[in-house]
Scaffold this active site. Structure first.
Site: not given
Ligand SMILES: *[C@@H]1O[C@H](CO)[C@@H](O)[C@H](O)[C@H]1NC(C)=O
Ligand SMILES: *[C@@H]1O[C@H](CO)[C@@H](O)[C@H](O)[C@H]1NC(C)=O
Length: 928
Positions: A513, A600
């Protein structure tokens, strides 16, 4: 997992608002080169090809291109450039324009291409009247006009499909020496007239020093008679791209955008600079091979927003055309032109260059359960057990950053996770796996082996002064490994050895990530562009020739990160097992190493809806293994939204639920039993189709076609499909129209293929619909509108298990959906699900065909075998007109009479328990 802070999220929870802070990110006007180039609208291009320098050798034409000041009679040559046009196999051309003799080498993107592209032949057909005509061996041509420079690409049908520099927006800003003021004597002051920002620019409190000065490149690309263009993910806009003249261009710059916007052309985590045009006339495509910050303007002359005067000016009244313009901060002009006939050909041409996704381990196509964070071993065990208690299949539990010892990757928090190996063994006993996060930022803490090694050996990215760059990320003060150095990548890869990362095993996979990279205190939440990366010494190692700046490589930083991870995961068990990696940063070629999720998102209906165009756009750009966080990362999904998200996710390639640390827990059993039941049903549907998914990914690995595809890929002549991005096809067999609207009792579904009299069978009822454009389809909360195309055969496994691994030997149900001629075809891929043995012919790749007289199962790869114990439990034949009287199975010389039953108004025939073994070919003969 995520961006900046809990405080922001807490504020969000209080205020209930959700919005990106646009002030953190540049507009085109705030980006020096975008502003500079966007304002450049020449009447005529200054770039001219010098016909005396043309040389055709092998598959390459090379020639000098000059910028010429035509306003003076002397025609002063301003600058020299080198043009290369290469013919590549498969109807692809490549155009490169670099300075003939740059002050320092200009950056050429390194990792996007899977290998050196294969050459086709190139012949100069004519050189007359200031025009060159060239042809490859496959009937495609290039016509180059010398002055001003113009390149027209002619497809096999003899039509101009792509034109470069028709609007004269080709620019390669030459590298220059910065002239210093001489200050000792007023009289000698050389006042160098240079545009403000040439040698540095500011954004908010950040200063970007630009030691090489301006070095931007730009090119306009026209698609004559195109109706639409697609591609250039990652954005939250529609799949069919919009005209940008009255707003911002599409921006390609990998950024960690906190609470990203919907319907936006703002940059987010990924940047894949490939664009396709399509229309009723033809299709074409281009790949802009550049890893620097890039902005793309689009003008579609069919859009009502495009003023007619502009249409007249540029196209002389011609209405149908789309123009695009790529503008990059640095690098060279390097563009691949695809002249395939149909959209599918273009998608294949693109993956031929940048690679396909390799066959993933099978578990990774099943259901993943993630949260920031599962707190400790008890929490993991509880979640794992609850899937069994509630009879919901699951394959993977994920651990976000909190499992580490205070954000030091490759370590464990020994209080919360004292027995990682035992924890993993408990999961694998049920066929489940673990994924742990490893981010690229490294905690600057004395005593942390990674930090000490990297500091000592000089493995970090350097700042503009050559010192280790320090930024701020999850661990606090952090530095970033410079994966561009092969020694660093090798060192990093070795960290994944089981000995170096205790507690891991072949059943622990990796999530990279924050690899844009995200830097909380950096300009636009990323690394300053004047940071320095390793450059191989062969190009000289003095001064500016000694390093690349982050500005040159930014969009491919994450690709170098996941490539090193991939290398490490192969290394850890001598390339025995296929790794699974998830990445957030995405660039051309990412698909060769990792799956991608859309970052997100939030628990809002709009984010559920946008998951479809976002993944479609990524799939067209080579990244088939895509999904969005089921349920939404921020905020809490109420029951209906959660249900619809599971239903949608079950039919998207990467199927993972995830949530923010500050949100209420939301594992499936925490909802009312009725909702849990709907989530269970959606998840089981995914598992029933696990072999269908696996077969699609195997086929993608061979043919490069998207797994999740736009309708126009299969129905390219059907105009209504061109703008449809709320439904899609899986392979060519299933059409999915997820319900992404709240409170609806019906949805609009478009069924394509009326011209070919296509039938679409509702997979729940086997009711057949004749394709006829839009229809209104009734839905309940339990309904997922999915249709099987008449003429296809889909393999299913219907026994409920705890994980996909436990289904390996389960029997198949083969669903045959007949077309109007009473025939159907499908395919099936089988192997051990996890190793590379399939490459040694240890697999089955089989064709299933149904004709009125016989159904056959035969091996496409005749030399390949796999000793599967799976057998055929049931064959469902939908759309049968006159049922056969007898059915007889022949396998390995043995014949068996079979039982059949007729259902549902006598149009669904079920062949019961054929019990044919899938390790061997078989035939079922029918008599009437
Ligand atoms: C593994 O499973 C056993 C049996 O349920 C349990 O007692 C043990 O605590 C588990 N270990 C971990 C680390 O979760
Ligand atoms: C049905 O058969 C006809 C004649 O062979 C063929 O032209 C047509 O394409 C077939 N239709 C389908 C849907 O396969």
């Amino acid at each position: 997992m995520k961006t900046l802070g809990l405080l922001l999220v807490a504020a969000l929870a209080l205020s209930g608002s959700y919005a990106v802070d646009k002030n953190n990110f540049k507009t085109c006007d705030q980006s020096g080169f975008c502003k500079r180039l966007r304002g450049f609208k020449p009447e005529k291009s200054q770039y001219t090809l010098n016909l005396d320098t043309v040389l055709v050798h092998g598959n390459v034409l090379s020639a000098e291109v000059n910028t010429v000041d035509t306003s003076t009679p002397q025609r002063t040559v301003l600058w020299h450039y080198a043009l290369r046009l290469s013919a590549l196999v498969d109807g692809t051309f490549r155009v490169e324009i670099d300075e003939a003799d740059p002050l320092y080498p200009r950056y050429r993107t390194q990792l996007a291409l899977k290998e050196e592209p294969k050459a086709d032949g190139l012949k100069l057909l004519s050189n007359e009247n200031g025009k060159l005509t060239l042809a490859n061996t496959q009937g495609q041509k290039v016509i180059i006009t010398a002055e001003p420079l113009l390149l027209e690409f002619v497809n096999a049908a003899g039509e101009v499909a792509v034109v470069l520099n028709d609007n004269g927006q080709l620019v390669v800003e030459p590298l220059r020496v910065k002239k210093e003021r001489i200050d000792d004597d007023e009289a000698n002051v050389v006042d160098v007239q240079e545009e403000e920002g040439t040698w540095g620019e500011n954004f908010k409190s950040h200063h970007d020093s630009k030691p090489r000065g301006n070095e931007a490149v730009s090119l306009d690309i026209s698609f004559p008679e195109a109706d639409h263009v697609y591609g250039i993910p990652e954005h939250t806009d529609k799949f069919s791209l919009h005209t940008t003249t009255s707003g911002e261009p599409y921006r390609l710059f990998n950024l960690d955008v906190f609470e990203y916007d919907l319907d936006s052309r703002m940059a987010i985590y990924g940047a894949v600079p490939v664009m396709y045009s399509h229309g009723t006339k033809r299709s074409a495509g281009v790949f802009w091979h550049n890893s620097a910050e890039t902005w793309v303007d689009v003008v579609n002359y069919a859009d009502s927003t495009v003023v007619s005067s502009l249409v007249n000016l540029v196209t002389g009244g011609q209405k149908r055309r789309v123009d695009a313009r790529f503008m990059s901060e640095s690098g060279i002009v390097d563009v691949f032109v695809f002249l395939g006939e149909k959209p599918a050909d273009l998608f294949r041409q693109y993956t031929a260059l940048t690679g396909t996704a390799p066959l993933p381990p099978k578990f990774s196509l099943a259901y993943h359960q993630c949260r920031w964070n599962y707190n400790d071993e008890d929490d993991v065990r509880g979640v794992d057990e609850n899937f069994d208690v509630h009879d919901i299949p699951a394959d993977v539990i994920w651990l976000d950053i909190e499992y580490t010892d205070r954000k030091k990757y490759f370590t464990w928090d020994h209080l919360k996770f004292p027995h990682p190996a035992e924890m993993v063994a408990n999961l694998t006993a049920k066929g489940r796996k673990l994924v742990t996060i490893i981010d690229p930022h490294i905690k600057r803490e004395a005593g942390y082996f990674l930090h000490e090694d990297a500091t000592e050996m000089g493995y970090y990215v350097k700042d503009k002064d050559g010192k280790d760059y320090e930024g701020w990320c999850w661990p606090g003060s952090s530095s970033y490994l410079d994966f561009f150095n092969p020694v660093v990548s090798k060192y990093y890869a070795e960290r994944y050895q089981y000995d170096n990362f205790p507690g891991t095993s072949k059943d622990v996979h990796i999530w990279n990530d924050m690899n844009e990279p995200s830097v909380f205190n950096g300009p636009e939440i990323t690394m300053p562009k004047d940071c320095r990366h390793y450059k191989p010494p062969q190009d000289g190692n003095d001064g500016l020739a000694a390093f690349w700046e982050h500005r040159h490589v930014h969009n491919e930083y994450g690709l170098w990160n996941i490539r090193a991870t991939h290398e490490g995961m192969l290394l850890r068990d001598n390339s025995k097992y296929r790794p699974f990696i998830l990445t957030r940063s995405t660039f051309a070629g990412t698909q060769r190493y990792a799956a991608v999720w859309t970052g997100d998102n939030a628990a809002e209906w709009g984010f559920l809806a946008v998951s479809v165009p976002m993944c479609l756009s990524l799939a067209a750009a080579g990244v088939s293994f895509c999904g969005s966080d089921v349920g939404g990362f921020f905020k809490y999904p109420e029951a209906e939204l959660m249900t619809r998200w599971y239903q949608a996710g079950a039919f998207q390639p990467f199927f993972r639920a995830h949530s923010h640390i500050e949100t209420k827990r939301r594992e499936p059993w925490l909802y009312e039993p009725a909702t849990t039941a709907l989530i269970r049903d959606a998840t089981r549907r995914r598992y029933a189709l696990i072999d269908f998914w696996y077969t699609l990914f195997y086929e993608h690995s061979i043919d490069g076609l998207p797994v999740m595809r736009p309708l126009f890929q299969e129905f390219p002549a059907e105009e209504d499909t061109y703008t449809i991005d709320d439904e899609y096809l899986l392979g060519n067999a299933l059409l999915v129209r997820p319900v992404v609207e709240p409170g609806v009792t019906s949805v609009k579904v478009y069924l394509p293929g009326a011209a070919s009299r296509t039938l679409w069978y509702d997979v729940d009822t086997y009711h057949a619909h004749h394709a006829n454009g839009y229809l209104t389809y009734d839905v309940t909360l339990a309904k997922i509108p999915v249709f099987q195309r008449g003429g296809s055969i889909v393999p299913r496994k219907e026994r409920v298990r705890r994980s996909s691994a436990l289904m390996a030997d389960d029997p198949y149900t083969l669903v045959v959906a007949l077309d109007i001629n009473g025939t159907a075809q499908g395919s099936l891929y089988i192997d051990d699900g996890e190793t590379y043995e399939y490459l040694n012919n240890k697999h089955i790749y089989a064709k299933l065909t149904f004709e009125p007289n016989a159904m056959t199962y035969s091996f496409i790869d005749e030399n390949a075998h796999y000793p599967t114990r799976s057998w055929v439990e049931r064959i469902v034949i939908a759309g049968i007109k006159s049922p056969p009287k007898t059915a007889k199975l022949t396998q390995a010389g043995k014949q068996t009479a079979l039982q059949m039953t007729l259902h549902k108004g006598n149009d669904v025939l079920v062949v019961r328990k054929p019990a044919a073994n899938m390790a061997q070919p078989w035939t079922i003969n029918f008599t009437y």
